[in-house]
Design an enzyme around this catalytic site. Structure first.
Site, PDB file in Angstrom:
ATOM      1  N   ASP A 274       0.872  -1.167   0.000  1.00 33.56           N
ATOM      2  CA  ASP A 274       0.000   0.000   0.000  1.00 33.56           C
ATOM      3  C   ASP A 274       0.914   1.224   0.000  1.00 33.56           C
ATOM      4  O   ASP A 274       2.097   1.142   0.368  1.00 33.56           O
ATOM      5  CB  ASP A 274      -0.950   0.007   1.209  1.00 33.56           C
ATOM      6  CG  ASP A 274      -2.138   0.961   0.968  1.00 33.56           C
ATOM      7  OD1 ASP A 274      -2.074   1.763   0.017  1.00 33.56           O
ATOM      8  OD2 ASP A 274      -3.120   0.902   1.732  1.00 33.56           O
TER       9      ASP A 274
HETATM   10  C1  BGC Z   1      -4.880   3.501   0.006  1.00 37.01           C
HETATM   11  C2  BGC Z   1      -5.002   2.513  -1.142  1.00 37.01           C
HETATM   12  C3  BGC Z   1      -4.791   3.239  -2.439  1.00 37.01           C
HETATM   13  C4  BGC Z   1      -3.446   3.927  -2.415  1.00 37.01           C
HETATM   14  C5  BGC Z   1      -3.123   4.686  -3.679  1.00 37.01           C
HETATM   15  C6  BGC Z   1      -3.609   4.301  -0.063  1.00 37.01           C
HETATM   16  O1  BGC Z   1      -3.616   5.315   0.869  1.00 37.01           O
HETATM   17  O2  BGC Z   1      -4.963   2.804   1.223  1.00 37.01           O
HETATM   18  O3  BGC Z   1      -6.249   1.881  -1.112  1.00 37.01           O
HETATM   19  O4  BGC Z   1      -4.905   2.337  -3.510  1.00 37.01           O
HETATM   20  O5  BGC Z   1      -3.417   4.854  -1.347  1.00 37.01           O
HETATM   21  O6  BGC Z   1      -3.932   5.802  -3.811  1.00 37.01           O
END
Ligand code: BGC
Length: 773
Positions: A274
């Site tokens: 993530d």
């Molecule tokens: C989120 C993800 C997301 C990623 C990219 C993170 O903060 O938890 O779900 O895909 O950011 O935007």
């Protein structure tokens, strides 16, 4: 973009020729095309060939980001960059190379699809397939290789800020609904990235929580949807979650990634972190992370030339290899996975080109939306509204744009039909539609530079707003209140959990006053979470709506008018009060602050919140049934404008063989022993409609404590008035099994089982008993 174009032109001409001429395998002069570029060769051979040609630096370069959402390819070999993008509900607008700010493109306004909670509420895998195919086409058209979704974290508490992005509280429902979504997206040559693996069930302290959970709850409740996405959907990538499990961050967690995902389930795709979820180079090397994204960079550290060199899997990794501190075995294993992801996506020259904001996509969004809406109450059949002279619509959610906000799933849309506009369009020329604000919620409307452009400023006081709505309600034939949550902070949003079960902004008082002023009141709640309804007895009709995206207002008007007969069912329980739920202690939620148990990250994060899932497997309806607590609305519940009669269930036999161990690690195979259960169902009303028959299994006697019953099958059946059908379910021993912690495997114990078939978890219509031998 200039960087991309430049890279493109730097590719050797011969490679470009190879990339853009479609290969006819029969006539290919194989000797002229290197194996890694030859699409007649199996992916495995191409991966090995590409790997053998890559330098150490090139290998490390494909393991981490080179911009907010892309990673480098291997330009020398003609392997393109890999582009990812959010998210589960639509394709996120372009951001700048290194920043979250908008890139300012004018061709990236997408179709927004209903939130995944809504998709789950359709209880229709065909809607998942349509959703996956459609959003995959949009991602492909936008030249994305990896779509960052779907999310399948379990709904553990109604306070969870991102529940709206997930598929509800039941592992079987989410495991069934996620598979066609994955297959649909990937049929476009675009990978899904199933998130957030795993135990990321809250937003509060999401990056600092260490979850302790029994193996039983982990395997029975929190993992099945991920497992199904991997084994049945064949997901090509998965995203590690921010939180810790067993004292290690999940993006480089040896238990989650090496043991379970890659070991037990045989996942052959790539593990993506993530954004900002990576914290340690050694752990990233050893514990199964393949592709690092979103780590904070300032471009200044380490004297590196480029901010992304500072990533844990960038220069620090290279230095360790060069100095002999680590070998290259893990490196090659990671690169293989990333290359495989590329061969499945951007190296697949035969993938379709996709399409964007097409009429079919809007039709899909509208259909999925309408099928997901849940009719919770309809006293005196006041819905559907067929005829009226004057309809009053009240509430901010009738006009507020909902696609902007909520965190990373926020979108820039080509259009969004508000509920008020949908209703106006449906009743144009038939009824006068008037609007009153009723309350003021969140007047903002921007996310990462995307502006809703709405002016929701209001100068009237709360009392005046109510008085005006009440005055208008008095002479309306119907009043439709449209409120709920709205994806602003603490109201269904990434990064911040809700603070209460109740509706915010004084909406209860507005509903109360409207109920006194007009007996034909319909309350439409828009949310991705359960809300409290203290006014339930005063309101004759209640509709659970969701964040439905571009066609939100049309889908709602379809249902309110009766053009579409509602057939959605709740994917999670609505409790009467928060205190009725399984979370009782701070240790359960939000966790208790303590020292970081991981020496590998302790310098960076001193405080970690220890959280104990002591409710175990008793999540959602499993809890309420176990405790005999009557919820406001049970899991699986939803009404229709017609009525159904469910007849007596019959089983194909009295016995099922196959008691014992039902292996956890084997690849899914056809079960040897099955039992068929058939149930007749008839539409006994006056309009066409759909019912969802739900099959729950109960194991009255077992060596371990089990839930009262568990969902193990469901089918949605569409019937004309007077039409009958028979619905069948196939049960095999895995549906009867529990996770045995000692043996670390699934076990189905001999004995009597019951199959209960109903139209909600609380409305069982027929039961059959059988014996497992
Ligand atoms: C989120 C993800 C997301 C990623 C990219 C993170 O903060 O938890 O779900 O895909 O950011 O935007």
């Amino acid at each position: 973009m200039n960087r991309i174009i430049l890279r493109f032109f730097l590719f050797p001409v011969s490679i470009l020729a190879g990339l853009f001429s479609f290969t006819n395998c029969a006539s290919t002069k194989k000797a002229e095309i290197p194996v890694y570029l030859n699409d007649c060769k199996p992916i495995g051979d191409r991966v090995e060939d590409a790997l053998s040609r890559m330098t150490l630096e090139e290998k490390v370069a494909v393991l981490h980001a080179q911009s907010k959402f892309s990673s480098a390819g291997v330009p020398r070999l003609g392997i393109p960059e890999l582009w990812t993008d959010d998210g589960p509900h639509g394709v996120r607008p372009e951001v700048l190379w290194d920043q979250w700010d908008q890139a300012g493109w004018t061709n990236d306004s997408c179709t927004a699809y209903p939130a995944l909670t809504a998709l789950a509420a359709s209880w229709n895998p065909k809607m998942s397939a349509l959703y996956g195919k459609s959003i995959g086409e949009e991602a492909r058209y936008r030249k994305k290789d990896v779509l960052l979704g779907p999310g399948v974290n379990i709904y553990r508490t109604p306070l969870g800020g991102r529940n709206f992005e997930y598929m509800g509280e039941d592992p079987f429902l989410s495991a069934t609904m996620v598979v066609p979504y994955v297959q649909g997206v990937q049929s476009n040559g675009v990978a899904v990235c199933v998130k957030h693996y795993a135990l990321n069930n809250q937003e509060l302290n999401r990056t600092l929580t260490n979850v302790t959970v029994s193996d039983r709850a982990l395997y029975e409740i929190y993992l099945p949807a991920f497992k199904a996405a991997v084994q049945k959907g064949h997901a090509w990538s998965i995203m590690g979650s921010y939180n810790m499990y067993k004292g290690v961050f999940n993006c480089h967690n040896p238990y989650m990634l090496n043991d379970i995902l890659k070991g037990e389930w045989g996942f052959d795709g790539a593990v993506v972190s993530d954004w900002g979820g990576t914290h340690n180079t050694d752990q990233s090397i050893k514990n199964g992370l393949d592709l690092e994204f979103g780590t904070w960079t300032n471009g200044l550290n380490s004297g590196a030339s480029n901010a992304y060199d500072n990533y844990y899997l960038a220069k620090p990794y290279l230095d360790k290899i060069r100095s002999g501190k680590v070998g290259t075995e893990e490196l090659d294993a990671k690169v293989r996975r990333v290359l495989r992801l590329m061969y499945r996506t951007n190296m697949n020259r035969n993938r379709p080109i996709g399409k964007f904001t097409s009429p079919e996509h809007y039709a899909a969004a509208r259909k999925i939306g309408a099928e997901s809406i849940v009719l919770l109450k309809n006293e005196g059949n006041i819905l559907p509204i067929a005829k009226a002279n004057k309809i009053l619509v009240v509430g901010e959610n009738a006009v507020k744009m909902m696609t902007v906000g909520g965190g990373s799933s926020s979108l820039k849309v080509q259009h969004e039909i508000s509920p008020l506009d949908g209703i106006k369009a449906r009743y144009a020329g038939k009824a006068e539609i008037i609007y009153e604000r009723g309350y003021v919620g969140d007047i903002g409307g921007s996310y990462n530079g995307v502006e809703s452009g709405q002016n929701l400023k209001e100068t009237r006081s709360a009392d005046q707003l109510i008085a005006d709505a009440v005055a208008a309600a008095r002479d309306a034939d119907y009043v439709i209140f449209i409120g709920g949550l709205n994806k602003s902070d603490h109201q269904d949003s990434e990064g911040a959990d809700r603070l209460e079960l109740g509706l915010p902004y004084g909406q209860d008082a507005v509903i109360d006053a409207l109920a006194k002023a007009n007996k034909n009141l319909v309350v439409v709640n828009i949310s991705g979470n359960a809300v409290a309804m203290p006014w339930i007895d005063q309101v004759p009709a209640i509709v659970q709506d969701w964040y439905l995206g571009s066609e939100a207002g049309n889908s709602l008007a379809d249902v309110l008018s009766g053009d579409v007969n509602p057939s959605g069912k709740l994917p999670f329980t609505f409790p009467v009060a928060l205190s009725d739920g399984p979370i009782k202690t701070e240790a359960q939620y939000p966790g208790i602050a303590g020292a970081n148990p991981d020496p590998g990250t302790a310098k960076k994060y001193k405080v970690i919140y220890d959280e104990h899932y002591t409710e175990g497997i008793f999540v959602g309806y499993r809890w309420y049934e176990h405790q005999s607590i009557k919820p406001l609305f049970p899991f699986g519940y939803g009404l229709s404008y017609t009525t159904f009669e469910v007849g007596q269930a019959k089983a194909s036999g009295k016995e099922l063989k196959g008691a014992g161990t039902v292996s956890a690690s084997a690849k899914p195979s056809q079960p040897k022993h099955t039992l068929k259960i058939t149930v007749p169902v008839k539409n006994t009303g006056k309009v066409a409609g759909a019912e969802v028959l739900q099959l729950y299994i109960s194991d009255p006697e077992c060596s371990v404590e089990r839930p009262v019953k568990e969902l193990k099958g469901f089918k949605k059946v569409f019937l004309q008035p007077g039409e009958s059908s028979s619905v069948s379910f196939e049960i095999d021993p895995s549906a009867l099994s529990f996770f045995d912690e000692q043996g670390h495997d699934w076990v189905a114990e001999k004995g009597i089982f019951k199959a209960l078939i109903g139209t909600s978890s609380a409305d069982i219509k027929t039961t059959v008993e059988f014996q497992l031998k």
